[in-house]
Design a protein around this motif. Sequence first.
Motif, short mmCIF file in Angstrom:
data_model
loop_
_atom_site.label_atom_id
_atom_site.label_comp_id
_atom_site.label_asym_id
_atom_site.label_seq_id
_atom_site.Cartn_x
_atom_site.Cartn_y
_atom_site.Cartn_z
N ALA A 195 0.86 -1.19 0.00
CA ALA A 195 0.00 0.00 0.00
C ALA A 195 0.89 1.23 0.00
O ALA A 195 2.03 1.20 0.50
CB ALA A 195 -0.92 0.02 1.21
N ILE A 196 0.37 2.32 -0.56
CA ILE A 196 1.12 3.56 -0.62
C ILE A 196 0.27 4.72 -0.13
O ILE A 196 -0.93 4.77 -0.41
CB ILE A 196 1.65 3.83 -2.05
CG1 ILE A 196 2.57 5.06 -2.06
CG2 ILE A 196 0.51 3.97 -3.06
CD1 ILE A 196 3.38 5.20 -3.35
N ASN A 341 -8.32 6.93 -5.09
CA ASN A 341 -8.11 6.36 -3.77
C ASN A 341 -8.85 5.04 -3.63
O ASN A 341 -10.09 5.01 -3.77
CB ASN A 341 -8.58 7.33 -2.68
CG ASN A 341 -7.61 8.48 -2.47
OD1 ASN A 341 -6.41 8.35 -2.74
ND2 ASN A 341 -8.12 9.60 -2.00
N TYR A 377 1.29 5.37 -9.19
CA TYR A 377 1.48 4.36 -8.14
C TYR A 377 0.17 3.64 -7.86
O TYR A 377 0.14 2.42 -7.68
CB TYR A 377 1.97 5.02 -6.85
CG TYR A 377 3.23 5.83 -6.98
CD1 TYR A 377 4.44 5.24 -7.34
CD2 TYR A 377 3.23 7.20 -6.72
CE1 TYR A 377 5.60 5.99 -7.45
CE2 TYR A 377 4.38 7.96 -6.82
CZ TYR A 377 5.56 7.36 -7.19
OH TYR A 377 6.71 8.10 -7.32
N GLN A 378 -0.92 4.41 -7.83
CA GLN A 378 -2.23 3.83 -7.50
C GLN A 378 -2.75 2.89 -8.58
O GLN A 378 -3.63 2.07 -8.30
CB GLN A 378 -3.25 4.95 -7.25
CG GLN A 378 -2.98 5.78 -6.00
CD GLN A 378 -3.90 6.97 -5.90
OE1 GLN A 378 -4.07 7.71 -6.86
NE2 GLN A 378 -4.51 7.15 -4.75
N GLY A 383 -3.74 2.71 -2.96
CA GLY A 383 -3.15 3.95 -2.46
C GLY A 383 -4.19 4.88 -1.87
O GLY A 383 -5.37 4.84 -2.24
#
Length: 435
Positions: A195-196, A341, A377-378, A383
Amino acid sequence: MMKKLLLLSLTAIGLPAFAQVNLKSQAAKKADALEQKVIAWRRDFHEHPELGNREVRTSGIIAKHLQSLGIEVQTGVATTGVVGLLKGGHPGPVVALRADMDGLPVTERVNLPFASKVKTQYNGQDVGTMHACGHDSHMAILMGVAEILSGMKKDLHGTVKFIFQPAEEGAPAGEKGGAEQMVKEGVLQNPKVDAIFGLHISSAVEVGKLTYRPGGTMAGVNDLKIVVKGKSAHGAYPWQSVDPVVVSAQIISSLQTIVSRNVNITENPAVVTIGAIKGGTRFNIIPESVEMLGTLRFFTPADEKLVTENVKRIAIKTAEAFGATAEVWAPYTNHYPVTFNNVVLTQKMLPTLQETAGKSNVLLVPPVTGAEDFSFYQEKVPGLFFFLGGMPKGGIGLTAPSHHTPDFYIDESGFTLGVKTLCNLTLDYMATNGK
């Protein structure tokens, strides 16, 4: 009640609840003690900004700090990026925390003792350089988080990746960079990130508050180029021309119908903006061609397709109706996906945000039509990207100096909340996702 539920959930997974609460209490005390150090880092970065893929001094300071904490450091990622790896004393998930490093070609107008006086070259022009979006704050906050978490390394149930990313605002022409390039170079692998988390300070959100949104929180973006080609003539004899200026004016007007007549704005917003138009050299010469540059914003893949296809159709068919031609590139040089998100992750971590800032200070907000390359990244791992208040208390968000402007201003008293929030997200995620 919330703390009681948290204690029960932690006990259920086998991690002693009191130990987790104690770690968070330690982190909070250390964050308070680090406040002036974080502010000093931020002021240094603010006074010495560097543009995307040019963050040499900046990355050097960050790498040296991480190394001093005993964190494994990799430099030169995506040109100037820095990645720190902190392996906890116990097995567990890999949590990534990200801060961006680049400044903007903006000449600062704020009267601060640490205001930027830096001048440099951007796209062949002499420009001022400024941290006009808060990336200086993000770096300083994450450096504080690294110092705190490294001090409790033996008690961490997992691994932390500290990602200091260059060129969030876009790489210089002809170069690669930013989050997309960091992902291509393996920043989410070895070890694989579970996870980020990332934050962005906001000049329009009051200090002490956090804002968030599950799902699409910031827009996807395609930049746009349209070239209209007609026939040149003397300005006194327009009937001998196919005037690309007039055709371009018709195209610009017609493009405004995409959002007002094609996009279902009750579901998601969208934006079609022409930000530059270039054509002609003299008042009495109708030019042969006109170039337009713009941006398209959207929140779903379906809306991206709808908006892009309509832009191309309107530009090409309008030009044909006037006897001209139009070429359309969308995207032209860059594309950012929607900053999305992860809904499950956001729901799971919301209690952490509320516990850290206070429930009344955590606000659910509408989507933002600005864009962020955190989205790359997501696309690969779950994320959560949220906003940290940076507007002085009592300020009015609608009148606060905007990001990317010479008057952009941040209240530094909000930094400690950012440090505590990233620490707590890391600790709580590790506690509830043990391997």
